[in-house]
Design an enzyme around this catalytic site. Structure first.
Site, PDB file in Angstrom:
ATOM      1  N   HIS A  41      31.850  35.909  43.654  1.00  0.00           N
ATOM      2  CA  HIS A  41      32.365  34.537  43.630  1.00  0.00           C
ATOM      3  C   HIS A  41      31.252  33.516  43.333  1.00  0.00           C
ATOM      4  O   HIS A  41      30.607  33.020  44.249  1.00  0.00           O
ATOM      5  CB  HIS A  41      33.021  34.197  44.971  1.00  0.00           C
ATOM      6  CG  HIS A  41      34.324  34.894  45.189  1.00  0.00           C
ATOM      7  ND1 HIS A  41      35.532  34.347  44.821  1.00  0.00           N
ATOM      8  CD2 HIS A  41      34.599  36.114  45.720  1.00  0.00           C
ATOM      9  CE1 HIS A  41      36.504  35.189  45.127  1.00  0.00           C
ATOM     10  NE2 HIS A  41      35.972  36.266  45.670  1.00  0.00           N
TER      11      HIS A  41
ATOM     12  N   CYS B 284      36.943  37.815  40.608  1.00  0.00           N
ATOM     13  CA  CYS B 284      37.512  38.614  41.695  1.00  0.00           C
ATOM     14  C   CYS B 284      38.888  39.181  41.312  1.00  0.00           C
ATOM     15  O   CYS B 284      38.969  40.163  40.587  1.00  0.00           O
ATOM     16  CB  CYS B 284      37.567  37.802  42.982  1.00  0.00           C
ATOM     17  SG  CYS B 284      37.746  38.830  44.473  1.00  0.00           S
TER      18      CYS B 284
END
Length: 451
Positions: A317, A204
């Site tokens: 994620h 991320c």
């Protein structure tokens, strides 16, 4: 589902419940010749009905096995295979001396406390979400925290103790944090150029910062509507997954990645495939493996892997999905016929589902985190690949130095009530070496203990 024994068989005479209760009360030691024939018959069935049912169950099992054999080949353990050349006593092969079977991963801390100052509002506080630690541990590695604002010489000493680095999610894209990521990444590339295998995972925010660093353009990122959503991964055409993070995925799971929402997205920034390919530095350093689509149907790059370095970056994620739902709890409770009989089935399943969801994954603060078994497998494969790359590292630091710096020297803080996304974090508010227990240094116990 548990198999249910038949209460009656065609050859078993119908008998009232009261009669059966009376039958069991008949003395087994009585050998009196005056016993009537009406009581002898129930005694006989008392002894014979259980063996009969067991025999019937065995026959049904064999019949089902024979039917299954006609449609698909049986899978037998090695000792039942007809292979005269196989050794009678298997021997365990020696471990590969080129691999490091005690890998350690460095995770860079992020500014703040993970809960917007609700847990620790010190200006020098930083944190690592516990889900990243568990992500690494689940694949067989240990963790050393790399505290982003500690003196640079200490940070680089710790870098020499690890076999790989993970850059986490977060928000900081400027200032000291950005500079620290850039310095660490530059050092890692130098180690690889010198022949020392040193893998990197960037998740991320980590993906975003590496994109900025490699492209040499701090304004290259675009805005996307990818906050708190589950999505698919769309593989690039003609991509060769051999040697990539997806290499050990089963074919059916790879297919479901592109059809089912198995991965978690939570970001506001990213980069489109067009802009990615237009930047010469990015397109020559990274190969795009997958793309994803945000809530506005805008396509962005979601997984990349470096062409000449063991560097993989994710704009999703993988660390928040781990651990299969506790299906065994449902099975056990369904076997409790009394409980099932007393509670409506729908309410029972709902209660068990809520109970199991509270027990099993690393992060539960966001509503759209997938927790299906397929999603769990995705994350486990991602973690396994990272640690397998770390095992290739030639770095063999002093065990005493490693023990003195492991994450076990710190205690995690629960922040589920105070935070918005993380359930548990490690908070670092002092720029000095951690205190550690006698257990960790002298090795007179297993694992670690809390102070």
């Amino acid at each position: 589902m548990p198999s249910h024994f038949l209460s009656n068989s065609p050859s078993t005479p119908t008998t009232k419940t009261s009669d059966l209760q009376n039958d069991t009360a008949v003395s087994l030691t009585s050998t009196s010749s005056s016993s009537s024939s009406s009581s002898t018959a129930p005694d006989m069935w008392t002894y014979l009905w259980i063996p009969f049912l067991m025999s019937l169950s065995k026959e049904l099992t064999l019949a089902r096995a024979a039917t299954a054999t006609t449609s698909s080949p049986s899978i037998l353990p090695p000792n039942q295979l007809a292979d005269d050349d196989s050794p009678s006593v298997p021997r365990c092969s020696a471990q590969d001396i080129k691999l490091n079977y005690r890998p350690v991963i460095g995770i860079l801390s992020h500014p703040g406390d993970g809960a917007s100052g609700r847990l620790n509002n010190a200006t020098n506080a930083s944190y690592i979400a516990a889900s990243y630690v568990k992500f690494v541990e689940s694949a067989g590695a240990r963790v050393i925290p790399l505290i982003y604002n500690e003196p640079r010489e200490i940070l680089f000493e710790k870098l020499n103790l690890v076999n790989g680095v993970l850059f986490t999610g977060g928000w900081a894209k400027t200032g000291l944090y950005f500079d620290t990521v850039k310095a660490i990444f530059k050092e890692i590339l130098a180690k690889n150029d010198a022949g020392f295998h040193f893998p990197v995972y960037a998740i991320c925010l980590g993906f975003e910062i590496l994109t900025m660093i490699i492209s040499e353009d701090n304004q290259i990122l675009e805005t996307f509507n990818g906050a708190d959503q589950a999505s698919t991964l769309q593989f690039m055409n003609n991509i060769n997954i051999e040697g990539t993070v997806f290499r050990r995925f089963p074919p059916d799971l790879l297919k479901r990645l592109s059809t089912d929402c198995l991965v978690m997205q939570n970001h506001r920034y990213g980069i489109s495939p067009q802009r990615f390919q237009e930047n010469e530095h990015l397109s020559s350093f990274f190969e795009i493996l997958t793309t994803s689509t945000d809530e506005d149907n805008q396509v962005y790059v979601s997984t990349v892997q470096a062409c000449g370095y063991p560097v993989t970056a994710f704009q999703w994620h993988p660390e928040v999905l781990l651990y299969v739902l506790c299906i065994s709890a449902i099975v056990i409770c369904l076997q409790m016929h009394v409980l099932v009989g007393q509670i409506p089935q729908l309410k029972l399943l709902n209660a068990l589902n809520k109970w199991s969801l509270m027990k099993n994954a690393f992060e539960w603060g966001l509503s759209m985190i997938p927790h299906s078994e397929d999603a769990i497998q995705v994350t486990q494969h991602i973690a396994n690949f990272f640690v397998s790359e770390a095992r290739k590292s030639l770095n063999r630091p002093s065990s005493q130095k490693v023990l003195a710096n492991l994450i076990y020297n710190y205690s995690p803080t629960y922040c589920g009530k105070a935070g918005k996304g993380y359930d548990e974090v490690y908070i670092f508010a002092e720029q000095k070496a951690p205190k550690y227990t006698r257990c960790a240094v002298h090795g007179d116990c297993h694992g670690h203990v809390k102070l």
